[in-house]
Structures are given as C-alpha cells and as structure tokens.
Design an enzyme around this catalytic site. Structure first.
Site, PDB file in Angstrom:
ATOM      1  N   HIS A  86       0.852  -1.205   0.000  1.00  0.00           N
ATOM      2  CA  HIS A  86       0.000   0.000   0.000  1.00  0.00           C
ATOM      3  C   HIS A  86       0.880   1.246   0.000  1.00  0.00           C
ATOM      4  O   HIS A  86       1.936   1.266   0.646  1.00  0.00           O
ATOM      5  CB  HIS A  86      -0.913  -0.009   1.227  1.00  0.00           C
ATOM      6  CG  HIS A  86      -1.986   1.026   1.141  1.00  0.00           C
ATOM      7  ND1 HIS A  86      -1.751   2.347   1.439  1.00  0.00           N
ATOM      8  CD2 HIS A  86      -3.270   0.949   0.729  1.00  0.00           C
ATOM      9  CE1 HIS A  86      -2.874   3.033   1.231  1.00  0.00           C
ATOM     10  NE2 HIS A  86      -3.807   2.213   0.803  1.00  0.00           N
ATOM     11  N   GLU A 163      -4.037   2.133  -7.448  1.00  0.00           N
ATOM     12  CA  GLU A 163      -4.430   3.253  -6.590  1.00  0.00           C
ATOM     13  C   GLU A 163      -3.529   4.453  -6.864  1.00  0.00           C
ATOM     14  O   GLU A 163      -2.447   4.558  -6.267  1.00  0.00           O
ATOM     15  CB  GLU A 163      -4.273   2.874  -5.112  1.00  0.00           C
ATOM     16  CG  GLU A 163      -5.125   1.723  -4.656  1.00  0.00           C
ATOM     17  CD  GLU A 163      -5.350   1.783  -3.152  1.00  0.00           C
ATOM     18  OE1 GLU A 163      -6.497   1.983  -2.752  1.00  0.00           O
ATOM     19  OE2 GLU A 163      -4.379   1.686  -2.396  1.00  0.00           O
TER      20      GLU A 163
HETATM   21  P1  PGA Z   1      -9.632   6.061   0.308  1.00  0.00           P
HETATM   22  O1  PGA Z   1      -8.402   5.054   0.545  1.00  0.00           O
HETATM   23  O2  PGA Z   1     -10.798   5.213  -0.176  1.00  0.00           O
HETATM   24  O3  PGA Z   1      -9.881   6.686   1.630  1.00  0.00           O
HETATM   25  O4  PGA Z   1      -9.195   7.036  -0.742  1.00  0.00           O
HETATM   26  C1  PGA Z   1      -8.126   4.036  -0.354  1.00  0.00           C
HETATM   27  C2  PGA Z   1      -6.881   3.310   0.073  1.00  0.00           C
HETATM   28  O5  PGA Z   1      -5.926   3.952   0.525  1.00  0.00           O
HETATM   29  O6  PGA Z   1      -6.805   2.071  -0.038  1.00  0.00           O
END
Ligand code: PGA
Length: 240
Positions: A86, A163
């Site tokens: 992440h 992401e």
């Molecule tokens: P968020 O986070 O939905 O608050 O943008 C997503 C993540 O970091 O996995």
C-alpha cells in the site's frame, strides 16, 4: 454483485467493540474486511459472508523478527487475503519494491491471496498518462520478480489494486476513462509478461456516489475502499 470490494480500515477503529460492530455491518459476500492486526481474531469470529484480510504481512516464518507478523500467524487466524505494498506503507514505512516482492512471494507460496497495490504519485501523473504507465510497469516488474517461478495455482491468487496516490483520501477519484485505460494497460501487461489474466481493482476515494459508475465498468474487477469503509451505511451502499 460479482465485483470484489476490499475494506481497508487502516489504523481504525479504536477498540474491539467498535471493530466488531463495523465488521458485522459490513458482512456481505464478495467483501474482504482488512482490519488492524489486533482485531483479526474477533472479527474472524463475527463474520459469516465476508472474508478476512490483513493490511500487511511479513515474509518470514516464525522466528526472531521483532514487531513483525508472520504469514503463518495470519493463516492460523483464518486470514485469506493480504494487502501488500500500500502506498502509505511505501511512504511512511519506506517499504521498498524489494521488500514488497519478498512479502508477495512468501504470501503467495503460503496460499494467501495477495492484493498488490501500485500507483503513481502526483508529480509523475502531471507528466501525462504514458509517464504514469511507465511508472506502474516498473513497479510491477520489481514487485513481481520471481512470480514466473510460482505454480499457476499460486500465481492465480494475485490481485492488483491500482491506486493513484494523488486520488487516495481526497474525495475525488481518478477520471473513470483514465482508470479504464490504466486497468486495461495493467491487464495486458500481465498477460504479456506472465500469461496470466489477473483481477484489477481500483482504489482512491471510492464512495457510495461514484461506486456505481466505477464498479459498473466491465474491465474494473472491484474496489479498494478506505475512508468510506468506516461508515457502515456508506459502505453498504457501495456493496449492495
Ligand atoms: P480512500 O483510501 O478510499 O480513503 O481514498 C483508499 C486506500 O488507501 O486504499
């Protein structure tokens, strides 16, 4: 809905009582609940439909690794999925692609399903889509070293979460057409490199308003949800 929705609670909530209540309200098919380590056991005992996931894992077996949690201990708790790489761990914990690669291979070999997070920072994206694709390609190449040597059964347990870092926690997701372009790119790349069709999720400010559109896109296999997964009604509306 046959899309996968992963609830990434990060360092929330405060205590077990709140965590169990939130898990019970989020207990749907096709959902993976990823609480902090201290709540894994009680949440595993409280959910029936959702699967249990962890937010990280250590590559080593049991042993002298102070502060780390082994894949053996996660398996023992009934954990089926693990998030690896992440962006918050890459940024705050200075996790390198090499470390992420070690964790990924160990977790897949152990039989865990791995959700590998990749995503470019703002300054890369500002240079355009092809710079971002380049960045993602390099991340995947480094994070997946040794992946070809895994048996196909193990390799099939890989899921990618795209992401874009600049869209996380901002309330504003990436433009859908750009997400579709990037997810398509990642899927093609993995077929080319590893002859593998892999599920690709999107993460970054998914909420009950934009989820229909994001999850409605055929090529996007699901979502990794942070902030909105902490609000039961909001999360229910994303999933149901
Ligand atoms: P968020 O986070 O939905 O608050 O943008 C997503 C993540 O970091 O996995």
């Amino acid at each position: 809905m046959n899309k996968l929705v992963v609830a990434n609670w990060k360092s929330n909530p405060l205590n077990e009582k709140e965590a169990v209540a939130l898990a019970k309200a989020s207990d749907f098919e096709n959902v993976v609940i990823c609480p902090p380590y201290p709540f894994l056991k009680s949440i595993g005992e409280s959910i029936n439909k959702a699967s249990l996931g962890a937010q990280d894992v250590f590559w080593g077996n049991l042993g002298a690794y102070t502060g780390e949690v082994s894949w053996r201990q996660l398996l023992e708790l009934g954990v089926k999925y693990v998030i690896i790489g992440h962006s918050e761990r890459r940024i705050y914990l200075k996790e390198t692609d090499e470390l992420i690669n070690n964790k990924l291979i160990a977790a897949l070999e152990a039989g865990l399903k791995v959700i590998l997070c990749v995503g470019e920072p703002r300054e890369i994206r500002d240079k355009g889509m092809s710079a971002a694709k380049n960045y993602i390609e390099q991340q995947l190449d480094k994070d997946l070293i040794g992946f070809n040597e895994l048996t196909s059964h193990r390799a099939n347990e890989l899921i990618i979460a795209y992401e874009p870092i600049w869209a996380i926690g901002t309330g504003v997701p990436e433009k859908l057409e750009d997400t579709i372009e990037m997810v398509t790119f990642i899927k093609k790349l993995l077929v080319m490199r590893y002859k593998l069709s892999v599920k690709v999720l999107y993460g970054g400010s998914v909420n009950s308003v934009n989820a229909k559109e994001i999850l409605g896109a055929e090529i996007i296999d699901g979502a990794l949800v942070g902030g909105a997964s902490l609000k039961p009604e909001e999360f229910r509306r994303i999933v149901v």
